[in-house]
Scaffold this motif. Sequence first.
Motif, PDB file in Angstrom:
ATOM      1  N   THR A 377      34.518  66.048  86.912  1.00  0.00           N
ATOM      2  CA  THR A 377      34.133  66.979  87.974  1.00  0.00           C
ATOM      3  C   THR A 377      33.628  66.232  89.199  1.00  0.00           C
ATOM      4  O   THR A 377      34.018  66.528  90.337  1.00  0.00           O
ATOM      5  CB  THR A 377      33.045  67.940  87.470  1.00  0.00           C
ATOM      6  OG1 THR A 377      33.515  68.621  86.305  1.00  0.00           O
ATOM      7  CG2 THR A 377      32.691  68.958  88.534  1.00  0.00           C
ATOM      8  N   PHE A 381      35.318  65.319  93.569  1.00  0.00           N
ATOM      9  CA  PHE A 381      34.738  65.306  94.913  1.00  0.00           C
ATOM     10  C   PHE A 381      34.746  63.904  95.523  1.00  0.00           C
ATOM     11  O   PHE A 381      35.089  63.725  96.684  1.00  0.00           O
ATOM     12  CB  PHE A 381      33.301  65.850  94.873  1.00  0.00           C
ATOM     13  CG  PHE A 381      33.221  67.332  94.671  1.00  0.00           C
ATOM     14  CD1 PHE A 381      33.454  68.206  95.718  1.00  0.00           C
ATOM     15  CD2 PHE A 381      32.925  67.871  93.432  1.00  0.00           C
ATOM     16  CE1 PHE A 381      33.385  69.581  95.546  1.00  0.00           C
ATOM     17  CE2 PHE A 381      32.852  69.236  93.241  1.00  0.00           C
ATOM     18  CZ  PHE A 381      33.084  70.100  94.302  1.00  0.00           C
ATOM     19  N   ALA A 393      36.284  72.804  95.560  1.00  0.00           N
ATOM     20  CA  ALA A 393      35.424  73.852  95.005  1.00  0.00           C
ATOM     21  C   ALA A 393      36.219  75.128  94.744  1.00  0.00           C
ATOM     22  O   ALA A 393      36.038  75.794  93.708  1.00  0.00           O
ATOM     23  CB  ALA A 393      34.258  74.123  95.949  1.00  0.00           C
TER      24      ALA A 393
END
Length: 532
Positions: A377, A381, A393
């Motif tokens: 996760t 980003f 997102a």
Amino acid sequence: MTDIHSRRPPRWFVAGDLNGFFGLVVDNLSILGFIALALVGIFGFPAEVVYTKMFPGTALGVLVGNLAYTAMARRLAVRSGRADVTAMPLGLDAPTSIGMALLVLGPGFLAFRQQGLDEQAAALATWQLGMASLVVMGALKLALSFCGDAITRAVPRAALLGSIGGAALTLLGFLPLVETLRSPVAGLVTLGLLLYVLVARGPLPVRLPGVLVALLVGTLLYYALGLAGLGMPGFALPQGVTLSFALPLPNTGFVAGLPATVPYLPLLLPFGLLMVVGGINVAESARAAGDDYRTRDVLLVEAVATLVAGVCGGVAQTTPYIGQPAYKHMGARHGYTLLAGLFVGLGGVLGYLAGLVQWLPVAVLAPIIVYVGLDITVQAFHATERRHAPAVALAFLPSVAYLLAIKLGNPAWIAPAQHAALYAAGDGHGLSELAAIVTLGNGFIITAMVWGAALVAMIDGHTRRAAAVLLLGAVLTLFGFVHSVDPRGGIYVPWALEGLPRLIAWQFAAAYAALATLLALLSLQKRPAAEG
């Protein structure tokens, strides 16, 4: 002197290979353990089929891939005259392996049972489905090995990593976290220790791999509390596993399983694509660390290893791990991949992998998967441009819908008749919430890629490209690759639908088409920068 050194064959083993061996073996054991946990513990799958039919072929893929990467590293060391070449680590891919268990094999087993097959027949049919799924993904990876760079240019990184990041956060993060906290003491201590050694990089008083230490501490706590009568209700020592010889020979079971893969193609194809992109990134990471492996060779090895596993009974695909520089920092060279490949491969054949997996408590294995989910996760980003963060997102949201669909679709929670009634119960203002959740969740990985790619194109000022992506989403919707109205998430032809499913499919397709048309019209405006 340099010429003499360059002709000296590299050593097969160095001290750092032991650390690398433990790290690579623990990674693979944890994934095998979670596959067994999901199938046996959650879906009631016969353990014998998992351990004697699925594990041997799966482990064979790990053996084949690691032997090939060992040979590649040794060849590079000889050719370059360097003694510090580190082999590419290969193992079972955590997100797609766990996804296979939770999203393909488990639901497939339940579907076969609903068709009237007894437990053993359903298990064997599911095994064939798993084999066929691996062959499908392996064939896709083999084809894309020669055009992987073009794929990465066509699909934005935010869309690729966002789609898998959402699955990581929900399926690898939340679901295993629940399993972790079912035995809070052992589970939370293991998770905290993993975060200490892997995230905070905290030192340990012993010179052992941090993951191994966390596993040992958590396992000791679990059994100590249980034997002292302080564990959770229902504690029991695992039954002894009889070592059995199961040679994973090629068989045609995957051919019989191919028709059953059709409903799962919206999952399988993105799984294979993500491994190609990941392989390219891993090869670049190793190159930056000083080991210049040919990207095509790295991709071909993982594709062949996956195909070999599938043809020989495996159900989880292999991939090169992103941590090659970390293994280099451990002092590992190419002996660790040879040792790990042999340990895992022989463990599948001789049966001791099953014994190890059974003695590792769920509450101790699950935190490792939670960490993997967090790491993926965060990478989604970090590895994308900051201005594309909203696209990452946004790509997370469809996986939340799929998580809810899994839980709400559990017949132990909601009876099937009540579930069907709630699905069809509109309130005059639109679809029922359950219908919206299920439709959004089906095909969630491809949905996330479409949404992420469209938003990246908008952010970059390529409005027409965003419109084209959304039109593709409309087409995929009509055929069930995304927003499938089939309860299993299967694909279909739109003219075969009737009633409420037909209405939902055309409404979602029309939504994509309407937004694409609006964006195409907006692109006709004069902009400061030229559109591409």
